[in-house]
Enzyme design. Sequence first.
Site, PDB file in Angstrom:
ATOM      1  N   LYS B  73      -0.630 -47.202  67.037  1.00  0.00           N
ATOM      2  CA  LYS B  73       0.012 -48.078  68.496  1.00  0.00           C
ATOM      3  C   LYS B  73      -1.056 -47.959  69.476  1.00  0.00           C
ATOM      4  CE  LYS B  73       3.901 -47.961  71.584  1.00  0.00           C
ATOM      5  NZ  LYS B  73       4.977 -47.076  72.047  1.00  0.00           N
ATOM      6  N   SER B 152       8.752 -49.972  71.772  1.00  0.00           N
ATOM      7  CA  SER B 152       7.717 -50.580  72.087  1.00  0.00           C
ATOM      8  C   SER B 152       6.508 -50.371  71.078  1.00  0.00           C
ATOM      9  CB  SER B 152       7.135 -50.008  73.498  1.00  0.00           C
ATOM     10  OG  SER B 152       6.844 -48.565  73.394  1.00  0.00           O
ATOM     11  N   SER B 176      11.512 -45.863  71.704  1.00  0.00           N
ATOM     12  CA  SER B 176      10.400 -46.716  71.038  1.00  0.00           C
ATOM     13  C   SER B 176       9.974 -46.283  69.717  1.00  0.00           C
ATOM     14  CB  SER B 176       9.153 -46.818  72.062  1.00  0.00           C
ATOM     15  OG  SER B 176       9.500 -47.400  73.154  1.00  0.00           O
TER      16      SER B 176
END
Lengths: 442, 442
Positions: B73, B152, B176
């Site tokens: 990420k 996210s 997330s």
Amino acid sequence: MLLYRMTATEFLSSGLKVEDYVRSLLDHISARDSEVQAWAYLDKEYVLSQARQLDTIPPEKRGPLHGVPVGVKDIYYTKVNKESLIDMPTQHNSPLYQDDAANVNVDAALIMLLKSAGALIFGKTTTTEFASVTTGTISKNPHNPTRTPGGSSSGSGAAVGDLQVPVALGTQTIGSIIRPASFNGIFGFKPTWGAISREGVKICALNFDTMGFFARSIEDLELLADAARLEDDEKPIVPSTIEGMKFAACKTHVWPQAGPGTINALDLAVKLLRAQGASVEELELPEEFASVRQSHLQAFECDARSTFMNEYIRAKDQLDPILVGFVENPTKLSHRDHLNALDNLAQLRPKFDLIASRYDAIVTPSAVDEAPEGLASTGNAALCATWTALHTPVVNVPGFVGENGLPIGLSLVAPRYHDRRLLKVAAAVAPVFEGGGWKSSL
Amino acid sequence: MLLYRMTATEFLSSGLKVEDYVRSLLDHISARDSEVQAWAYLDKEYVLSQARQLDTIPPEKRGPLHGVPVGVKDIYYTKVNKESLIDMPTQHNSPLYQDDAANVNVDAALIMLLKSAGALIFGKTTTTEFASVTTGTISKNPHNPTRTPGGSSSGSGAAVGDLQVPVALGTQTIGSIIRPASFNGIFGFKPTWGAISREGVKICALNFDTMGFFARSIEDLELLADAARLEDDEKPIVPSTIEGMKFAACKTHVWPQAGPGTINALDLAVKLLRAQGASVEELELPEEFASVRQSHLQAFECDARSTFMNEYIRAKDQLDPILVGFVENPTKLSHRDHLNALDNLAQLRPKFDLIASRYDAIVTPSAVDEAPEGLASTGNAALCATWTALHTPVVNVPGFVGENGLPIGLSLVAPRYHDRRLLKVAAAVAPVFEGGGWKSSL
């Protein structure tokens, strides 16, 4: 007045060129550095080039900290300066990060905030390894180089105490701002935990690490608090003198560790405050607060375990044995111990806030005594650790003196997020504590 | 079997060259990337050069994750590779960090741990801006590109769901990891808060941000947990089947937001578990847990205020309006609100641990329903947020299916620091949930 003696506030109102102020500081450092050794990294040419660049900024575009030199503890990440292409490495006082220095290249959030306000990031000040142990700093107490300046923010405390920079950044996980502030005869400010972003600062113990400041006046701490955007819920209205203020003198459950200098300082502080018309109660914390010390140390060690797992796996032979111990955990602290400690401190915090809200500030020790003899250890943090564990703001106010003529400060403590109010109270208290008998010979 | 379909565990036991596995993944990505858009940064030549380099390491020197490709990420810092001098930037999906990309050059602690274990850091996966909002990700759900992959950790969820990498890193501050895991039909694992160091990962909300993982098997999550050195107090002994296990089905106080897919999934899960000889109680949390949702959101917003102060001061016009709102605080959340929220959650955590300790796991929703239509929003995190606020470990187990044929997962939850035990329980539950009706067509 020699320029290097100016506080940041005095410099800002002086109309002086940044370069002139900085040259004076650098000359002073040249004279003093071999004795104090406050710097992990300092590039005088870089500092001068920054100063000259700041001097070219037109007055209407200057920030509130325009040209204020800031010493930075060497666990805050600092970035290459694009113009000069000169590198300011971040090395954590660890051999693991010395080769990588040029690659660790990002500014901590607080560094960016200070730069946005026009500050001059002056250099990196010494720290103990990863700000996590009490040994291994080369810095010396400027008031007596046979003694420690404290730690882990060793260089920041020593540099500000020795007039090498007006202000500096520290971090506190147990007692790493307040203790060196006391030892160096300066103001130290540990704000509420979490009030200033820790982005870009190497982690020691996530639940306690707190960003903070050193300065030689409360006005300078106010400037830094402004740049860091510290705000209370209500704008504090505090009289400029302590007459009628209400204090509590709190010895805490670790008081038996206090030495004669600190015992005398607290005693004298109470008398000085009362003589100026303030009331001072003796505050004994409820018995359950006796657990703070153990919970803090246990949670700290357990936090540090996940922190240093990475360095341990990569190269445990390059880690301080204390840090190896956090990971290897010879005392078999369990996750259950960790959670019990964290949960215990969490339930004590609102209780303490309620107690502290009855006073303008709580007056309490900053350190066991004046800076101890020797450089091997940065000293005992037991007497200032309670407030780190409870996440409250703390200001060290200097003024008192130990048996060997070295400075001793006392802490003022307030409930969480009463940071700006506490600074105002400290501004009223500071001149009173000047009656404590210590005077810097620097 | 096409090589790219292998899990990490399957690859590790295959004896294949890293380069062969990686070429298959890269070919698959070439075919799929325009539809899924999971990557914020991917340099195929860099990946191949890393693979070839790993293949030169003699077998006895290989780590337990030797050659395992990991999607990262894009809020985890990743460093220039010294050999190739190729940069892997970290940009947080923020225009503020695009120019600086080449300068943000340090490895997060978890990245270093994975590299130490031999993992191949494959590329950076998309995130919403600073992992702090629910808009602005370009990635699409691999099972239906008109739908969101969640966020996210959007790209990590989509890439693992689409077989582009076997495993990936995420972070969870509200929902997330667990939400995108559910939306993409894969396993997601959010460990206990603080169990894995957050060093080198951009902060969103310090009190909640948690490092975690995506994978397509529990075995792969176990490999990652090993590399991250996650350990319980006791080595878990858990049967490989659920017969005799004790579960609770917990709808939580946000259950009224559950859609038909999630309502059906929880209902079916209870039946499936009971059919295999497990007991399942209905668990209603005590009334005081109704406050978790509000306390979490308030503390999150207040945490985010100090987080984004720096970016706000530097360039608020380049910040998402939601982040500007955190700083400008139009709803006038006070520090008092912040502390009340933090203190309330802190006192609920040990109470929840005690409740959860009565069960092998609590079964609870992962998301409101299957991934919603459209790409504008990454979806509602309400149904998985409770456990982030309470700092407990959570595993999303896929298996169920929504009205439109998209995957739905359910969460298994355990007391804090029972991470490894929870993975073992999830390994026993996973084949049972395969009876939930969903089958990936990828």
